[in-house]
Design an enzyme around this catalytic site. Structure first.
Site, PDB file in Angstrom:
ATOM      1  N   HIS A 140       0.865  -1.191   0.000  1.00 29.32           N
ATOM      2  CA  HIS A 140       0.000   0.000   0.000  1.00 29.32           C
ATOM      3  C   HIS A 140       0.897   1.235   0.000  1.00 29.32           C
ATOM      4  O   HIS A 140       2.021   1.195   0.506  1.00 29.32           O
ATOM      5  CB  HIS A 140      -0.842  -0.057   1.285  1.00 29.32           C
ATOM      6  CG  HIS A 140      -1.859   1.029   1.430  1.00 29.32           C
ATOM      7  ND1 HIS A 140      -1.546   2.298   1.886  1.00 29.32           N
ATOM      8  CD2 HIS A 140      -3.195   1.042   1.221  1.00 29.32           C
ATOM      9  CE1 HIS A 140      -2.648   3.027   1.945  1.00 29.32           C
ATOM     10  NE2 HIS A 140      -3.660   2.293   1.539  1.00 29.32           N
ATOM     11  N   ASP A 171       3.394  -4.355   7.993  1.00 25.40           N
ATOM     12  CA  ASP A 171       2.195  -3.527   7.871  1.00 25.40           C
ATOM     13  C   ASP A 171       1.001  -4.474   8.064  1.00 25.40           C
ATOM     14  O   ASP A 171       0.650  -5.240   7.163  1.00 25.40           O
ATOM     15  CB  ASP A 171       2.177  -2.878   6.481  1.00 25.40           C
ATOM     16  CG  ASP A 171       0.845  -2.196   6.173  1.00 25.40           C
ATOM     17  OD1 ASP A 171      -0.106  -2.310   6.978  1.00 25.40           O
ATOM     18  OD2 ASP A 171       0.752  -1.564   5.103  1.00 25.40           O
ATOM     19  N   GLN A 212      -4.212  -4.996   7.164  1.00 26.06           N
ATOM     20  CA  GLN A 212      -5.201  -5.976   6.683  1.00 26.06           C
ATOM     21  C   GLN A 212      -5.007  -7.339   7.348  1.00 26.06           C
ATOM     22  O   GLN A 212      -5.649  -8.316   6.964  1.00 26.06           O
ATOM     23  CB  GLN A 212      -5.110  -6.129   5.154  1.00 26.06           C
ATOM     24  CG  GLN A 212      -5.292  -4.847   4.366  1.00 26.06           C
ATOM     25  CD  GLN A 212      -6.725  -4.310   4.413  1.00 26.06           C
ATOM     26  OE1 GLN A 212      -7.655  -4.989   4.839  1.00 26.06           O
ATOM     27  NE2 GLN A 212      -6.913  -3.070   3.977  1.00 26.06           N
ATOM     28  N   LYS A 226     -10.120  -0.475  10.644  1.00 27.12           N
ATOM     29  CA  LYS A 226     -10.297  -1.676   9.809  1.00 27.12           C
ATOM     30  C   LYS A 226     -10.611  -2.895  10.672  1.00 27.12           C
ATOM     31  O   LYS A 226     -10.786  -3.991  10.172  1.00 27.12           O
ATOM     32  CB  LYS A 226      -9.041  -1.933   8.976  1.00 27.12           C
ATOM     33  CG  LYS A 226      -8.760  -0.833   7.961  1.00 27.12           C
ATOM     34  CD  LYS A 226      -7.583  -1.185   7.110  1.00 27.12           C
ATOM     35  CE  LYS A 226      -6.992   0.005   6.395  1.00 27.12           C
ATOM     36  NZ  LYS A 226      -7.843   0.537   5.324  1.00 27.12           N
ATOM     37  N   CYS A 233      -4.980   2.557  -3.553  1.00 24.06           N
ATOM     38  CA  CYS A 233      -3.739   3.087  -2.942  1.00 24.06           C
ATOM     39  C   CYS A 233      -2.607   2.082  -3.063  1.00 24.06           C
ATOM     40  O   CYS A 233      -1.780   1.932  -2.148  1.00 24.06           O
ATOM     41  CB  CYS A 233      -3.949   3.487  -1.484  1.00 24.06           C
ATOM     42  SG  CYS A 233      -5.174   4.760  -1.268  1.00 24.06           S
TER      43      CYS A 233
HETATM   44  N1  7TS Z   1      -1.580  -0.555   4.747  1.00 26.70           N
HETATM   45  C1  7TS Z   1      -2.513  -1.318   4.176  1.00 26.70           C
HETATM   46  C2  7TS Z   1      -2.189  -2.725   3.778  1.00 26.70           C
HETATM   47  C3  7TS Z   1      -3.802  -0.804   4.000  1.00 26.70           C
HETATM   48  O1  7TS Z   1      -4.735  -1.580   3.441  1.00 26.70           O
HETATM   49  C4  7TS Z   1      -4.077   0.529   4.366  1.00 26.70           C
HETATM   50  C5  7TS Z   1      -5.423   1.157   4.107  1.00 26.70           C
HETATM   51  C6  7TS Z   1      -3.065   1.273   4.984  1.00 26.70           C
HETATM   52  C7  7TS Z   1      -1.826   0.703   5.148  1.00 26.70           C
HETATM   53  C8  7TS Z   1      -3.306   2.652   5.516  1.00 26.70           C
HETATM   54  O2  7TS Z   1      -4.145   2.613   6.602  1.00 26.70           O
HETATM   55  P1  7TS Z   1      -4.660   3.956   7.305  1.00 26.70           P
HETATM   56  O3  7TS Z   1      -5.678   3.482   8.279  1.00 26.70           O
HETATM   57  O4  7TS Z   1      -3.477   4.575   7.975  1.00 26.70           O
HETATM   58  O5  7TS Z   1      -5.215   4.805   6.215  1.00 26.70           O
HETATM   59  N2  7TS Z   1      -6.142   0.562   3.043  1.00 26.70           N
HETATM   60  C9  7TS Z   1      -7.221   1.048   2.420  1.00 26.70           C
HETATM   61  C10 7TS Z   1      -7.892   0.343   1.426  1.00 26.70           C
HETATM   62  O6  7TS Z   1      -7.587  -0.773   1.037  1.00 26.70           O
HETATM   63  N3  7TS Z   1      -8.924   1.083   0.973  1.00 26.70           N
HETATM   64  O7  7TS Z   1      -8.933   2.239   1.659  1.00 26.70           O
HETATM   65  C11 7TS Z   1      -7.883   2.230   2.551  1.00 26.70           C
END
Ligand code: 7TS
Length: 413
Positions: free
Chosen positions: A130, A207, A210, A233, A371
């Site tokens: 990501h 990371d 997910q 999430k 992203c």
């Molecule tokens: N890493 C992964 C694997 C992610 O899926 C996401 C967000 C992030 C980092 C960033 O997370 P945040 O909470 O700091 O924004 N993924 C997604 C997505 O798949 N669709 O919208 C956000």
């Protein structure tokens, strides 16, 4: 247990009623929510914990002698303890509360890497990442003169382990890898990858954005050095998250941000930083959100991570079988180990158009590059349509998705 029997487990089936947002109509049809990888819905337990705190306990934390401040501090620090337990961290001192995965990764890039990287050093990532696990490393490489290396993926969307291994030399100071790909759903063999890196003395960040919502995560069993994740999430509020790090690394890292709460003593001559984890938590934190995240941990543990994983695995298999039966549909991401995330294309319909047609039928999916533009470039695509599952989804949701795709085919025929 057969996949469909697993789908019928009573514990999981009842969970749907815990999520008020799922029980509404969108464009005249019952909502089917298949976008939990972007942000998951929240159960009553989380909404109520936040609301109770706002109504009865709100005050700033760590500073008041009065009763409300004590209560707020207890609830906030109680959430840290729940999170420590949730990921089996050895110590609460290692659980840094952040605004989410993005901040957690930037913290490591700026506080761990920036002071130590030299020109000629390397940071290693993969093509699956990501943007949050790419851009912070690009920034710190630019700041220090280090180099960013990227390990390739195959046509299924799996990391090429031999090529990753070949890139692991003594020049690599940090490896950053996703637990589960948000774009393709690939579950990376992180235990194996971490073991390979650690054998060569490479620091590893995972990371876990997910990972944590879908499977049991034990940072000690994984053997990594840092693990980052987001609250929103995993059924918690937005603006919450965690960086877990090994105490001996965190101790030696300078603060990420300066401000209140991260100091023991301030004078113009010298400032003494607070102890862990507060050294990294400058300013008034997201108290309400973090308390909600603590409630989300309780909720996940009451359902059981093993039950969640089995349910989503069976449901993903059902979804893939059904999607494969749709004429003109092409799956993007066919890893041998996949979580409840599936990207696909339907004929030559642009994903945004497809997403709009699905929304007209009450079906929420994400469309675009997710992203993860390098993943899309790897497959030569501008984007995909992505359906992502959570513990509250069921076979009826998948059947509705398939019916909506059939309708879209007719519309664009
Ligand atoms: N890493 C992964 C694997 C992610 O899926 C996401 C967000 C992030 C980092 C960033 O997370 P945040 O909470 O700091 O924004 N993924 C997604 C997505 O798949 N669709 O919208 C956000």
């Amino acid at each position: 247990m057969s996949p469909l029997a697993a789908l019928a487990t009573a514990d999981i089936a009842g969970c749907r009623d815990d999520f008020p947002a799922l029980h509404q109509t969108i464009n005249g049809q019952a909502l089917v929510f298949l976008d939990s990888a972007a942000s998951s819905q929240q159960p009553f337990a989380v909404i109520d914990a936040v609301s109770r705190y706002q109504r009865e306990d709100h005050a700033n934390v760590h500073r008041g002698v009065h009763t409300l401040s004590h209560r707020a501090t207890e609830l906030y620090e109680g959430a840290r303890d729940k999170l420590r337990d949730f990921i089996n961290a050895p110590s609460r001192r290692e659980v840094i509360l952040t605004s989410g995965t993005t901040e957690s990764i930037n913290l490591v890039a700026q506080s761990y890497c920036r002071p130590s990287l030299q020109p000629g050093d390397q940071v290693l990532i993969t093509w699956l990442e990501h943007h949050s696990n790419i851009v912070p490393w690009q920034l710190v490489c630019e700041q220090t003169g280090a180099e960013l290396l990227v390990a390739p993926i195959n046509d299924r969307g799996e990391i090429e382990l031999d090529e990753l291994q070949a890139l692991m030399t003594e020049r690599v100071k940090l490896l950053a890898v996703g637990h589960v790909s948000n774009a393709l759903g690939t579950v990376n063999p992180v235990v194996d990858i971490i073991a390979r890196a650690k054998a060569l003395g490479i620091t590893v960040l995972v990371d876990g954005a997910q990972g944590v919502p879908h499977m049991n995560v034990d940072v000690q069993a994984l053997g990594c050095d840092f693990y980052a994740f987001s609250g929103h999430k995993m059924f918690g509020p937005t603006g919450t998250g965690v960086l877990w790090g090994r105490e001996e690394l965190l101790e030696n890292m300078p603060p990420y941000k300066g401000g209140g709460d991260m100091i023991l003593e301030v004078s113009f001559e010298k400032t003494v930083f607070n102890e862990l984890p507060y050294k990294f938590e400058a300013g008034t934190p997201n108290i309400a959100g973090t308390i909600g995240l603590g409630a989300a941990v309780d909720y996940l543990q009451s359902v059981g991570m093993q039950n969640i994983e089995e349910h989503e695995k069976a449901l993903h298999r059902y979804m893939v079988d059904q999607l494969e039966s749709v004429e003109g549909l092409r799956l993007v991401g066919t890893a041998r180990k996949q979580a409840g995330v599936q990207s696909f294309l339907l004929n030559d319909i642009h994903p945004h158009d497809l997403g709009t047609i699905l929304d007209h039928q009450g079906v929420a999916v994400r469309t675009g590059h997710h992203c993860a533009m390098p993943v899309m470039q790897r497959f030569g695509l501008p984007g995909t349509t992505r359906a992502s599952l959570a513990l509250y989804n069921n076979t009826n949701d998948i059947d509705r998705l398939i019916a909506a795709l059939d309708k879209a085919r007719e519309v664009f025929a």
